[in-house]
Design an enzyme around this catalytic site. Structure first.
Site, mmCIF file in Angstrom:
data_model
loop_
_atom_site.group_PDB
_atom_site.id
_atom_site.type_symbol
_atom_site.label_atom_id
_atom_site.label_comp_id
_atom_site.label_asym_id
_atom_site.label_seq_id
_atom_site.Cartn_x
_atom_site.Cartn_y
_atom_site.Cartn_z
ATOM 1 N N HIS A 82 -5.937 6.347 -2.950
ATOM 2 C CA HIS A 82 -6.792 5.320 -2.353
ATOM 3 C C HIS A 82 -7.832 4.833 -3.344
ATOM 4 O O HIS A 82 -8.350 5.610 -4.151
ATOM 5 C CB HIS A 82 -7.435 5.844 -1.068
ATOM 6 C CG HIS A 82 -6.439 5.920 0.044
ATOM 7 N ND1 HIS A 82 -6.489 6.853 1.044
ATOM 8 C CD2 HIS A 82 -5.336 5.154 0.292
ATOM 9 C CE1 HIS A 82 -5.460 6.658 1.858
ATOM 10 N NE2 HIS A 82 -4.744 5.653 1.421
ATOM 11 N N CYS A 83 -8.119 3.541 -3.282
ATOM 12 C CA CYS A 83 -9.009 2.889 -4.234
ATOM 13 C C CYS A 83 -10.316 2.549 -3.528
ATOM 14 O O CYS A 83 -10.326 2.142 -2.374
ATOM 15 C CB CYS A 83 -8.328 1.615 -4.745
ATOM 16 S SG CYS A 83 -9.284 0.724 -5.980
ATOM 17 N N CYS A 106 -8.926 -4.272 -2.989
ATOM 18 C CA CYS A 106 -7.660 -3.772 -3.563
ATOM 19 C C CYS A 106 -6.730 -3.315 -2.435
ATOM 20 O O CYS A 106 -7.158 -2.712 -1.458
ATOM 21 C CB CYS A 106 -7.952 -2.603 -4.496
ATOM 22 S SG CYS A 106 -6.476 -1.786 -5.133
ATOM 23 N N HIS A 149 0.834 -1.209 0.000
ATOM 24 C CA HIS A 149 0.000 0.000 0.000
ATOM 25 C C HIS A 149 0.871 1.263 0.000
ATOM 26 O O HIS A 149 0.689 2.147 -0.851
ATOM 27 C CB HIS A 149 -0.918 -0.030 1.229
ATOM 28 C CG HIS A 149 -1.847 1.130 1.336
ATOM 29 N ND1 HIS A 149 -3.165 1.071 0.924
ATOM 30 C CD2 HIS A 149 -1.671 2.390 1.803
ATOM 31 C CE1 HIS A 149 -3.741 2.249 1.124
ATOM 32 N NE2 HIS A 149 -2.858 3.068 1.668
ATOM 33 N N GLU A 150 1.815 1.340 0.917
ATOM 34 C CA GLU A 150 2.635 2.556 1.012
ATOM 35 C C GLU A 150 3.553 2.701 -0.202
ATOM 36 O O GLU A 150 3.739 3.808 -0.718
ATOM 37 C CB GLU A 150 3.443 2.576 2.317
ATOM 38 C CG GLU A 150 2.595 2.591 3.590
ATOM 39 C CD GLU A 150 1.553 3.714 3.664
ATOM 40 O OE1 GLU A 150 1.686 4.733 2.968
ATOM 41 O OE2 GLU A 150 0.577 3.550 4.429
ATOM 42 N N HIS A 175 1.621 4.151 -2.975
ATOM 43 C CA HIS A 175 1.539 5.616 -2.887
ATOM 44 C C HIS A 175 2.777 6.275 -3.504
ATOM 45 O O HIS A 175 2.662 7.281 -4.199
ATOM 46 C CB HIS A 175 1.415 6.066 -1.428
ATOM 47 C CG HIS A 175 0.024 5.955 -0.863
ATOM 48 N ND1 HIS A 175 -1.104 6.318 -1.567
ATOM 49 C CD2 HIS A 175 -0.422 5.514 0.348
ATOM 50 C CE1 HIS A 175 -2.177 6.115 -0.804
ATOM 51 N NE2 HIS A 175 -1.795 5.624 0.351
ATOM 52 N N CYS A 182 -5.834 -3.979 -7.637
ATOM 53 C CA CYS A 182 -6.885 -4.234 -8.625
ATOM 54 C C CYS A 182 -6.268 -3.995 -10.011
ATOM 55 O O CYS A 182 -5.162 -3.458 -10.115
ATOM 56 C CB CYS A 182 -8.085 -3.314 -8.388
ATOM 57 S SG CYS A 182 -7.759 -1.568 -8.755
HETATM 58 ZN ZN LIG Z 1 -2.946 5.077 2.033
HETATM 59 ZN ZN LIG Z 2 -7.500 -0.494 -6.736
#
Ligand SMILES: [Zn+2]
Ligand SMILES: [Zn+2]
Length: 183
Positions: free
Chosen positions: A143-144, A149, A133-134, A137, A168
């Protein structure tokens, strides 16, 4: 993309080794290594009245580290203290969007933090999801809305457990293009 995994203070080596194995399977054209020397936790990151550490202060130190060290497109800091960010009681991590530095904390990923008896697989999988996640970024991903995801925002550990460690289709495409652009 060359990712350096940097322990910030003392961190369980098992987690770093798992990230080393798993991250290149998730990001295309990616190699990973563990940076030998840990970064000391910046003393000014600790906020006594909250008994927590400022993720932004630590992230900015990681940014300084990346700038001083050739050979890495991204550096992922891994720390084992409780982090907060402005406006949030706690965070699992933080990253520049886009940028070269990312940070995750293991503190609130441990099953025993929640009184759970789950084993280390759960812990390591949470660390992987927050790392992807990071790092997502840092590639410019936001953000999704899709709950499965990895770029879905985790408000709590329940959100982290619900989502996958994978992007995703749309986010995978965007991540691939950003990695291609690194050359
Ligand atoms: Zn985030
Ligand atoms: Zn996504």
């Amino acid at each position: 993309m060359k990712i350096g995994i940097l322990s910030v203070g003392q961190v369980q080596r098992e987690v770093l080794l798992e990230l080393l194995q798993a991250l290149p399977k998730i990001f295309p054209d990616t190699a990973c290594s563990i940076i030998k020397e840990p970064l000391p936790i910046p003393v000014d990151a600790f906020v006594k009245k909250r008994n927590q550490y400022s993720s932004s202060v630590i992230l900015s130190q990681i940014k300084v580290f990346v700038a001083s060290k050739a050979g890495f497109d991204r550096v992922l800091g891994v720390i084992d203290v409780d982090l907060f960010a402005s406006g949030l009681n706690y965070v699992f991590g933080e990253a520049y969007t886009p940028g070269k530095a990312a940070l995750i904390s293991l503190w609130r990923l441990k099953p025993n933090f929640y009184g759970e008896t789950a084993g280390s697989e759960v812990f390591v999988l949470r660390a992987l999801k927050e790392s992807v996640h990071e790092l997502g970024h840092t590639l410019g991903l936001r953000h999704c809305a899709r709950g499965f995801c990895v770029m879905h925002f985790s408000n709590s550990i329940f959100d982290t457990d619900k989502k996958q460690s994978l992007f995703c289709g749309q986010d995978y495409l965007q991540a691939s293009l950003a990695i291609n652009a690194l050359g």
